[in-house]
Design a protein around this motif. Structure first.
Motif: not given
Length: 178
Positions: A106-110, A122-123, A130-133
């Motif tokens: 489960r994650k909250n994503r901006q 990504d929380d 974390y950050m994804e690109i």
């Protein structure tokens, strides 16, 4: 579609939001995601580096298959995704034909957009920030060029280490095994 994705552990969401704003990245949405990953009765996805999941978001439900990684530095892989009407029904079908639920993430994503990049902060429950690109490519495109552009953007944002090719599911599994 081929997804070229790089993720890195970051120190702080607020600081990264400010950096994204400075380069002109536009915040596009916030989304809660619940991913149910499955183990195959035929192959060991951990060995073949594949994934099958049901993703439920604020507004949509998808089944996603992710193929093995295609290179050694990024998470470049084939991704096939389709919308479905019911996560429960899909889970029931998978279990009836022998798939087993492996883990729920489960994650909250901006989400942010910048040029042709999709950026997410990504929380993830149980993990550090974390950050994804990522960049989505058509089959046959130059993966290495896209990957290099992603690493250049990370550097522009001040991220030069903490890169991770392991999925969130695997990171959570590794925490449980420590």
């Amino acid at each position: 579609m081929i997804e070229v994705e790089v993720k890195a552990k970051i120190d702080d969401f607020k600081e990264m939001e400010e950096r994204l704003s400075k380069i002109g990245a536009a915040k596009s949405k916030n989304e809660f995601q619940e991913d149910i990953y499955f183990a195959s009765p035929i192959v060991d996805f951990a060995q073949t580096d594949e994934a099958l999941r049901i993703r439920t978001t604020n507004n949509d439900i998808f089944i996603t298959y992710k193929g093995p990684k295609l290179n050694s530095e990024a998470k470049t892989r084939k991704e096939v995704e389709m919308s479905i009407e019911s996560a429960k029904k899909a889970k029931d079908i998978f279990e009836e034909i022998g798939f087993k639920e492996a883990r729920t993430v489960r994650k909250n994503r901006q989400y942010y957009t910048y040029e042709n990049f999709e950026i997410s902060l990504d929380d993830v429950e149980g993990l550090d920030p974390y950050m994804e690109i990522e960049i989505a490519l058509e089959d046959g495109s130059d993966y290495d060029d896209a990957q290099n552009k992603i690493f250049e953007l990370f550097e522009k944002l001040g991220v030069t280490d903490g890169f991770e090719r392991t999925s969130y599911m695997e990171l959570l599994e590794n925490l449980n095994n420590e």
